[in-house]
Motif scaffolding. Structure first.
Motif, PDB file in Angstrom:
ATOM      1  N   LYS A   1      -8.189  36.930   8.584  1.00 29.18           N
ATOM      2  CA  LYS A   1      -7.345  36.888   7.378  1.00 29.18           C
ATOM      3  C   LYS A   1      -5.888  37.143   7.739  1.00 29.18           C
ATOM      4  CE  LYS A   1     -10.796  38.184   3.900  1.00 29.18           C
ATOM      5  NZ  LYS A   1     -11.202  39.218   2.891  1.00 29.18           N
ATOM      6  N   GLN A   2      -5.671  38.112   8.648  1.00 33.67           N
ATOM      7  CA  GLN A   2      -4.300  38.378   9.092  1.00 33.67           C
ATOM      8  C   GLN A   2      -3.722  37.173   9.827  1.00 33.67           C
ATOM      9  OE1 GLN A   2      -4.564  41.927  11.448  1.00 33.67           O
ATOM     10  NE2 GLN A   2      -4.972  43.276   9.701  1.00 33.67           N
ATOM     11  N   GLN A   3      -4.543  36.556  10.689  1.00 30.66           N
ATOM     12  CA  GLN A   3      -4.077  35.368  11.401  1.00 30.66           C
ATOM     13  C   GLN A   3      -3.764  34.237  10.421  1.00 30.66           C
ATOM     14  OE1 GLN A   3      -6.962  34.290  14.332  1.00 30.66           O
ATOM     15  NE2 GLN A   3      -6.562  36.073  15.639  1.00 30.66           N
ATOM     16  N   LEU A   4      -4.638  34.051   9.445  1.00 26.95           N
ATOM     17  CA  LEU A   4      -4.422  32.988   8.460  1.00 26.95           C
ATOM     18  C   LEU A   4      -3.133  33.230   7.677  1.00 26.95           C
ATOM     19  CD1 LEU A   4      -5.418  30.458   7.016  1.00 26.95           C
ATOM     20  CD2 LEU A   4      -6.769  31.923   5.488  1.00 26.95           C
TER      21      LEU A   4
ATOM     22  N   ALA B   1       4.190  37.207  16.494  1.00 29.42           N
ATOM     23  CA  ALA B   1       5.477  37.847  16.767  1.00 29.42           C
ATOM     24  C   ALA B   1       6.652  37.003  16.300  1.00 29.42           C
ATOM     25  CB  ALA B   1       5.612  38.139  18.262  1.00 29.42           C
ATOM     26  N   ASN B   2       6.386  35.768  15.851  1.00 34.03           N
ATOM     27  CA  ASN B   2       7.425  34.857  15.365  1.00 34.03           C
ATOM     28  C   ASN B   2       8.517  34.665  16.429  1.00 34.03           C
ATOM     29  OD1 ASN B   2       8.699  33.113  13.625  1.00 34.03           O
ATOM     30  ND2 ASN B   2       9.788  34.728  12.500  1.00 34.03           N
ATOM     31  N   THR B   3       8.061  34.387  17.663  1.00 37.15           N
ATOM     32  CA  THR B   3       9.021  34.186  18.746  1.00 37.15           C
ATOM     33  C   THR B   3       8.395  33.321  19.822  1.00 37.15           C
ATOM     34  OG1 THR B   3      10.536  35.294  20.274  1.00 37.15           O
ATOM     35  CG2 THR B   3       8.337  36.223  20.069  1.00 37.15           C
TER      36      THR B   3
ATOM     37  N   GLN C   1       0.028  30.825   7.678  1.00 41.27           N
ATOM     38  CA  GLN C   1       0.599  30.290   6.442  1.00 41.27           C
ATOM     39  C   GLN C   1       2.094  30.594   6.346  1.00 41.27           C
ATOM     40  OE1 GLN C   1      -1.851  32.039   3.405  1.00 41.27           O
ATOM     41  NE2 GLN C   1      -3.481  30.493   3.588  1.00 41.27           N
ATOM     42  N   ASP C   2       2.475  31.828   6.722  1.00 39.84           N
ATOM     43  CA  ASP C   2       3.899  32.172   6.730  1.00 39.84           C
ATOM     44  C   ASP C   2       4.670  31.312   7.725  1.00 39.84           C
ATOM     45  OD1 ASP C   2       3.334  34.086   4.845  1.00 39.84           O
ATOM     46  OD2 ASP C   2       3.211  35.735   6.306  1.00 39.84           O
ATOM     47  N   GLU C   3       4.086  31.114   8.894  1.00 42.14           N
ATOM     48  CA  GLU C   3       4.740  30.290   9.903  1.00 42.14           C
ATOM     49  C   GLU C   3       4.873  28.841   9.438  1.00 42.14           C
ATOM     50  OE1 GLU C   3       6.513  29.388  13.622  1.00 42.14           O
ATOM     51  OE2 GLU C   3       6.175  31.233  12.489  1.00 42.14           O
ATOM     52  N   ALA C   4       3.794  28.319   8.795  1.00 42.30           N
ATOM     53  CA  ALA C   4       3.855  26.944   8.292  1.00 42.30           C
ATOM     54  C   ALA C   4       4.923  26.798   7.212  1.00 42.30           C
ATOM     55  CB  ALA C   4       2.476  26.531   7.747  1.00 42.30           C
ATOM     56  N   GLU C   5       5.001  27.805   6.319  1.00 44.49           N
ATOM     57  CA  GLU C   5       6.026  27.753   5.273  1.00 44.49           C
ATOM     58  C   GLU C   5       7.432  27.830   5.870  1.00 44.49           C
ATOM     59  OE1 GLU C   5       7.202  30.187   1.156  1.00 44.49           O
ATOM     60  OE2 GLU C   5       5.457  30.763   2.381  1.00 44.49           O
TER      61      GLU C   5
ATOM     62  N   LEU D   1       8.315  26.926   8.908  1.00 41.96           N
ATOM     63  CA  LEU D   1       8.593  25.656   9.596  1.00 41.96           C
ATOM     64  C   LEU D   1       8.903  24.541   8.605  1.00 41.96           C
ATOM     65  CD1 LEU D   1       5.886  25.751  12.421  1.00 41.96           C
ATOM     66  CD2 LEU D   1       8.348  26.097  12.665  1.00 41.96           C
ATOM     67  N   HIS D   2       8.188  24.557   7.463  1.00 41.70           N
ATOM     68  CA  HIS D   2       8.454  23.538   6.445  1.00 41.70           C
ATOM     69  C   HIS D   2       9.884  23.669   5.917  1.00 41.70           C
ATOM     70  CE1 HIS D   2       7.594  20.661   3.274  1.00 41.70           C
ATOM     71  NE2 HIS D   2       8.024  21.536   2.375  1.00 41.70           N
ATOM     72  N   LYS D   3      10.296  24.929   5.688  1.00 41.13           N
ATOM     73  CA  LYS D   3      11.672  25.145   5.231  1.00 41.13           C
ATOM     74  C   LYS D   3      12.673  24.716   6.300  1.00 41.13           C
ATOM     75  CE  LYS D   3      10.633  29.029   2.135  1.00 41.13           C
ATOM     76  NZ  LYS D   3      10.863  30.482   1.872  1.00 41.13           N
ATOM     77  N   ARG D   4      12.322  25.007   7.533  1.00 41.08           N
ATOM     78  CA  ARG D   4      13.222  24.632   8.630  1.00 41.08           C
ATOM     79  C   ARG D   4      13.352  23.121   8.742  1.00 41.08           C
ATOM     80  NH1 ARG D   4      17.678  26.066  11.184  1.00 41.08           N
ATOM     81  NH2 ARG D   4      17.709  25.355  13.359  1.00 41.08           N
ATOM     82  N   VAL D   5      12.212  22.429   8.572  1.00 38.85           N
ATOM     83  CA  VAL D   5      12.250  20.959   8.621  1.00 38.85           C
ATOM     84  C   VAL D   5      13.093  20.409   7.480  1.00 38.85           C
ATOM     85  CG1 VAL D   5      10.829  18.891   8.333  1.00 38.85           C
ATOM     86  CG2 VAL D   5      10.079  20.705   9.860  1.00 38.85           C
ATOM     87  N   THR D   6      12.937  21.007   6.307  1.00 38.85           N
ATOM     88  CA  THR D   6      13.740  20.556   5.160  1.00 38.85           C
ATOM     89  C   THR D   6      15.229  20.763   5.423  1.00 38.85           C
ATOM     90  OG1 THR D   6      11.907  21.162   3.699  1.00 38.85           O
ATOM     91  CG2 THR D   6      14.064  20.821   2.689  1.00 38.85           C
ATOM     92  N   GLU D   7      15.572  21.943   5.986  1.00 34.77           N
ATOM     93  CA  GLU D   7      16.981  22.206   6.305  1.00 34.77           C
ATOM     94  C   GLU D   7      17.507  21.218   7.337  1.00 34.77           C
ATOM     95  OE1 GLU D   7      17.073  26.191   7.592  1.00 34.77           O
ATOM     96  OE2 GLU D   7      16.680  27.079   5.611  1.00 34.77           O
ATOM     97  N   LEU D   8      16.690  20.944   8.355  1.00 32.97           N
ATOM     98  CA  LEU D   8      17.123  20.001   9.395  1.00 32.97           C
ATOM     99  C   LEU D   8      17.286  18.594   8.821  1.00 32.97           C
ATOM    100  CD1 LEU D   8      14.954  21.188  12.421  1.00 32.97           C
ATOM    101  CD2 LEU D   8      17.416  21.500  12.081  1.00 32.97           C
ATOM    102  N   GLU D   9      16.382  18.212   7.906  1.00 33.04           N
ATOM    103  CA  GLU D   9      16.517  16.887   7.277  1.00 33.04           C
ATOM    104  C   GLU D   9      17.804  16.803   6.457  1.00 33.04           C
ATOM    105  OE1 GLU D   9      12.958  16.372   5.057  1.00 33.04           O
ATOM    106  OE2 GLU D   9      11.754  15.734   6.795  1.00 33.04           O
ATOM    107  N   CYS D  10      18.118  17.918   5.747  1.00 27.78           N
ATOM    108  CA  CYS D  10      19.373  17.927   4.980  1.00 27.78           C
ATOM    109  C   CYS D  10      20.577  17.832   5.907  1.00 27.78           C
ATOM    110  CB  CYS D  10      19.446  19.196   4.128  1.00 27.78           C
ATOM    111  SG  CYS D  10      18.205  19.280   2.817  1.00 27.78           S
TER     112      CYS D  10
END
Length: 354
Positions: A210-213, A85-87, A217-221, A223-232
């Motif tokens: 497969k749906q969970q994976l 649910a991304n929440t 993967q979407d959640e990991a991507e 979060l990775h973008k979020r971490v990059t934004e926070l680092e910036c």
């Protein structure tokens, strides 16, 4: 209304919140008042879900997975993250006991979901490496694709040769051999049905994984973008860490103050309960005192009556004594007169005799 075929296996009431998608920090209430939050078991998919409805609107529809965790953030508040649910969901309970019960059920159903996933994996492994089924006698027939589908009744050459010899030498035993192979065919058809069901279930589980994976993967991507934004952001504004530390300290102080307020409120509730009990005891004692005073007044009235009766009795006794004394004095006079009369009579008698 959700089309969920099962009945709830545990229900409670709580205020429902979701994390603010823009800030990822603040809680946004999704219900104006406490609503029913229930655990459901979906037997068709072998999964546990948390469902909550506000009217006809589903405000929680979360599938429990083995990697989820329920966290108690205070005495009456808990939360868990749902990557599908991304929440992040939050629940506010009326007491710590309700929160603990919900957390225990979460852990129980999480473990059940893990065991169900392991069983599904074992079924997939079994379907990927099918084994040979043995007949009830000394004969064995390999399980081939044709026999699994129930379209072939082939046996080994040696078995066929032995069958022909038995048919010639022992014509009466051909019926028993035919029944044996019919039983073998029924067994193979039963195994075919079981393997087909396991294959269908495994296929459904593979789709779900497969749906969970893909969701992970979407959640990991994200979060990775979020971490990059926070680092910036942290590189551009050095004062963010200081503000974050101050905010954390403020939050801790507020939580400590809230805890102290809650303890003070509990103490006040206890004092109110004790005061209520004391007031009840006071009312009871006042009623008893009033009854005692009434009883005392009645006893005093009875005592006065008795004293008056005693006084009257004493007066009557004194009067009786006086009357009795007068009678005694009168009686003494009469006796004295009788004595003198007797003496006179005696003297007269003596004079007559002389």
């Amino acid at each position: 209304m959700l089309g969920f075929p099962e009945q709830p296996i545990f229900s409670t009431r709580a205020h429902v919140f979701q994390i603010d998608p823009s800030t990822k920090k603040n809680w946004v209430p999704t219900s104006k008042h406490a609503v029913t939050v229930s655990y459901f078991y979906d037997s068709t998919r072998t999964v546990y879900r948390i469902i909550s409805l506000d009217g006809s609107k589903a405000i929680i529809n979360s599938t429990i997975t083995p990697n989820m965790s329920f966290t108690k953030t205070s005495h009456k508040f808990g939360q868990w993250a749902d990557s599908r649910a991304n929440t992040v969901y939050g629940l506010g309970f009326s007491s710590e006991a309700h929160l603990s019960k919900f957390a225990d059920k979460f852990a129980e159903f999480k473990e059940a979901a893990r065991l169900a996933k392991e069983r599904s994996q074992e079924k997939m492994e079994l379907t990927s490496t099918p084994s040979q089924e043995s007949a009830t006698g000394e004969l064995q027939s390999p399980v081939t694709p044709e026999s699994i589908n129930g379209t072939d009744e082939r046996v080994t050459p040696d078995a066929a040769f032995n069958t022909e010899i038995n048919a010639v030498l022992f014509p009466h035993s051909s019926t028993s051999i035919s029944k044996h192979w019919e039983a073998e065919l029924a067994t193979l058809k039963g195994n075919n049905a079981k393997l087909t069901a396991a294959l269908l279930e495994s296929t459904a589980n593979v789709k779900q994984w497969k749906q969970q994976l893909a969701a992970y993967q979407d959640e990991a991507e994200r979060l990775h973008k979020r971490v990059t934004e926070l680092e910036c952001v942290s590189g551009q504004t050095a004062g963010v860490k200081t503000q974050k530390t101050e905010l954390n300290q403020t939050i801790e102080e507020l939580e400590a103050e809230l805890k102290a307020r809650e303890e003070e409120l509990e103490n006040l509730k206890q004092e109110v309960e004790e005061a209520s009990q004391l007031q009840t005891q006071k009312d009871s004692l006042a009623q008893k005192l009033q009854e005692t005073e009434l009883r005392s007044a009645e006893l005093e009235s009875q005592l006065l009556d008795l004293e008056q009766r005693l006084e009257n009795s004493q007066l009557e006794s004194e009067s009786f004594r006086r009357s009795l004394r007068s009678l005694l004095e009168l009686l003494d006079g009469k006796i004295f007169e009788l004595s003198e009369l007797r003496d006179s009579l005696a003297k007269l008698m003596e004079s007559d005799s002389s």
